[in-house]
Design a protein around this motif. Structure first.
Motif, PDB file in Angstrom:
ATOM      1  N   LEU A  70       0.850  -1.187   0.000  1.00 49.92           N
ATOM      2  CA  LEU A  70       0.000   0.000   0.000  1.00 49.92           C
ATOM      3  C   LEU A  70       0.882   1.232   0.000  1.00 49.92           C
ATOM      4  CD1 LEU A  70      -2.763   1.435   0.364  1.00 49.92           C
ATOM      5  CD2 LEU A  70      -2.481   1.116   2.831  1.00 49.92           C
ATOM      6  N   GLN A  87      -3.622   4.236 -11.006  1.00 50.15           N
ATOM      7  CA  GLN A  87      -4.699   3.347 -10.561  1.00 50.15           C
ATOM      8  C   GLN A  87      -5.396   2.661 -11.734  1.00 50.15           C
ATOM      9  OE1 GLN A  87      -7.082   6.087  -8.247  1.00 50.15           O
ATOM     10  NE2 GLN A  87      -6.289   5.291  -6.315  1.00 50.15           N
ATOM     11  N   ASP A 102      -3.442  -7.010  -4.883  1.00 46.77           N
ATOM     12  CA  ASP A 102      -3.253  -6.653  -3.477  1.00 46.77           C
ATOM     13  C   ASP A 102      -2.360  -5.433  -3.322  1.00 46.77           C
ATOM     14  OD1 ASP A 102      -1.041  -7.948  -4.440  1.00 46.77           O
ATOM     15  OD2 ASP A 102      -0.567  -8.963  -2.552  1.00 46.77           O
ATOM     16  N   ARG A 103      -2.011  -4.794  -4.414  1.00 40.85           N
ATOM     17  CA  ARG A 103      -1.197  -3.582  -4.347  1.00 40.85           C
ATOM     18  C   ARG A 103      -2.082  -2.382  -4.658  1.00 40.85           C
ATOM     19  NH1 ARG A 103       4.756  -5.046  -6.904  1.00 40.85           N
ATOM     20  NH2 ARG A 103       5.280  -6.616  -5.337  1.00 40.85           N
ATOM     21  N   ARG A 104      -2.058  -1.411  -3.777  1.00 40.43           N
ATOM     22  CA  ARG A 104      -2.947  -0.257  -3.915  1.00 40.43           C
ATOM     23  C   ARG A 104      -2.155   1.035  -3.783  1.00 40.43           C
ATOM     24  NH1 ARG A 104      -7.892  -2.671  -2.237  1.00 40.43           N
ATOM     25  NH2 ARG A 104      -7.693  -4.850  -2.902  1.00 40.43           N
ATOM     26  N   LEU A 106      -3.050   5.118  -3.005  1.00 33.17           N
ATOM     27  CA  LEU A 106      -4.060   6.076  -2.578  1.00 33.17           C
ATOM     28  C   LEU A 106      -3.487   7.485  -2.625  1.00 33.17           C
ATOM     29  CD1 LEU A 106      -5.332   4.155   0.599  1.00 33.17           C
ATOM     30  CD2 LEU A 106      -6.185   3.968  -1.753  1.00 33.17           C
ATOM     31  N   TYR A 233      -9.761   2.895   5.752  1.00 29.36           N
ATOM     32  CA  TYR A 233      -9.471   2.060   4.578  1.00 29.36           C
ATOM     33  C   TYR A 233      -8.940   0.689   5.008  1.00 29.36           C
ATOM     34  CZ  TYR A 233      -7.645   0.718   0.002  1.00 29.36           C
ATOM     35  OH  TYR A 233      -7.384   0.040  -1.170  1.00 29.36           O
ATOM     36  N   HIS A 237     -10.520  -3.057   4.321  1.00 30.88           N
ATOM     37  CA  HIS A 237      -9.758  -3.979   3.475  1.00 30.88           C
ATOM     38  C   HIS A 237      -8.860  -4.854   4.353  1.00 30.88           C
ATOM     39  CE1 HIS A 237     -10.925  -0.720   0.724  1.00 30.88           C
ATOM     40  NE2 HIS A 237     -10.894  -1.639  -0.227  1.00 30.88           N
TER      41      HIS A 237
END
Length: 280
Positions: A70, A87, A102-104, A106, A233, A237
Motif C-alpha cells: 500500500l 490506478q 493486493d497492491r494499492r 491512494l 481504509y 480492506h
C-alpha cells in the motif's frame, strides 16, 4: 526464516508529506512505514502532467520493490496529476512490478473532498494549492461529487513551497506572500469560511495563514484527515491490512542529500530522522 517486511509506503516530492506521515504515525503507530522524498526533482507543482506522472510512477515502483503493498501519495500534485493513471492504467495491466490486485495506491485529494463540506456554514470554501494542483482542477471535480452545493474558489501560491523549503516560513518576508494570496482568495468571495491547505507544505505557514484569514474561519490541514481515512481504509480492506507488517519501524529515503533531508525533516516530522540516499 524471517517474514519480509511489508511497510506502508508514503511518497512525496519533498518534505511536505512528512506532515502527513506524522499524523498517520500518531493515529496508526503499530505499522511499519517507509517514506520516500524525491527531493532531487522537487518541486513537482510547476512540472507537466507527463513529468509528474513519470516521476511518481518511478517512485511508487521503488516502494513496491521495497515490499510495500500500500502506497499513499502524500503529495497533492502527484495525487492530482498521476494517481488516476497509476490506478487505472498501470495497476490493472500488470505493469512489471505493479502486478498484483493486493497492491494499492491512494492519494490525499479524495479523503479531503469527502469531508470538506462538513466544515462550511456559508457554502463557500477556498483551496490554497500549488499551480499544478490548481490547474488540474482536481479539487473542483472531486468536491462536486460529494458536495455539489458548495462554491469552491482556488488560489495558486507558487512562492509558498520555496519559502517553506528554505526555512523562511516563520520569517517576516513570508508575511507578504501569505497575505497576498489570502487577499486574492477572499477577493473571489468574501463569504469563504473554510480554507483548505491543499499542499502538505502549507501547515508550516499555519500561524501566518491564520493571521490573515478571516476571524473564525476554519483552516483545514490534510494530515489528520488522511490519517483517519487510512485507518478506515485498512478496516474496510482486512486482506490488505493483514499484509502490512507491524514492527513500528520507520525508514526514510531521499533522492538528494541525506544531510539536508535529515535537517529539514525534523521541522516537518517533529522528530529527528536518519535517511538513506536513493539513486533513481
Amino acid at each position: 526464516m524471517p517474514i519480509p517486511s511489508q511497510p506502508i509506503g508514503i511518497f512525496d516530492s519533498g518534505y511536505g508529506g512528512l506532515t502527513v506521515l506524522r499524523e498517520i504515525v500518531q493515529k496508526l503507530p503499530q505499522y511499519d512505514y517507509i517514506y520516500l522524498g524525491d527531493n532531487a526533482r522537487t518541486p513537482y507543482g510547476t512540472r507537466s502532467f507527463e513529468t509528474v506522472y513519470h516521476y511518481t510512477l518511478e517512485c511508487v515502483q521503488h516502494l513496491f520493490d521495497r515490499g510495500c503493498r500500500l502506497v499513499v501519495l502524500a503529495c497533492n500534485t502527484a495525487s492530482a496529476k498521476a494517481l488516476r493513471n497509476i490506478q487505472q492504467l498501470d495497476l490493472p495491466i500488470q505493469h512489471p512490478g505493479l502486478d498484483g490486485p493486493d497492491r494499492r495506491v491512494l492519494g490525499v485529494i479524495r479523503p479531503t473532498t469527502e469531508v470538506i463540506g462538513n466544515y462550511s456554514q456559508s457554502g463557500n470554501v477556498g483551496v490554497l494549492a500549488t499551480r499544478g494542483t490548481v490547474t488540474s482542477e482536481s479539487y473542483l471535480v472531486e468536491i462536486e461529487k460529494f458536495f455539489p452545493e458548495l462554491n469552491v474558489f482556488q488560489e495558486a501560491c507558487p512562492m509558498w513551497v520555496p519559502l517553506v523549503e528554505n526555512g523562511e516560513y516563520d520569517s517576516p518576508g513570508a508575511d507578504y506572500f501569505v497575505k497576498q494570496h489570502i487577499d486574492r482568495l477572499l477577493k473571489q468571495s468574501p463569504d469563504i469560511d473554510t480554507i483548505l491547505l491543499a499542499c502538505t507544505h502549507y501547515p508550516l505557514l499555519l500561524n501566518k495563514i491564520r493571521q490573515y484569514a478571516p476571524q473564525g474561519a476554519t483552516i483545514l490541514s490534510q494530515g489528520g484527515i488522511v490519517a483517519d481515512s487510512l485507518a478506515d481504509y485498512l478496516i474496510r480492506h482486512p486482506e490488505l491490512e493483514a499484509q502490512c507488517s507491524k514492527h513500528r519501524q520507520r525508514t526514510f529515503l531521499t533522492t538528494d542529500s541525506t544531510e539536508d533531508f535529515d535537517r529539514q525533516a525534523t521541522v516537518f516530522y517533529g522528530e529527528s530522522v536518519h535517511s538513506e540516499h536513493l539513486a533513481l
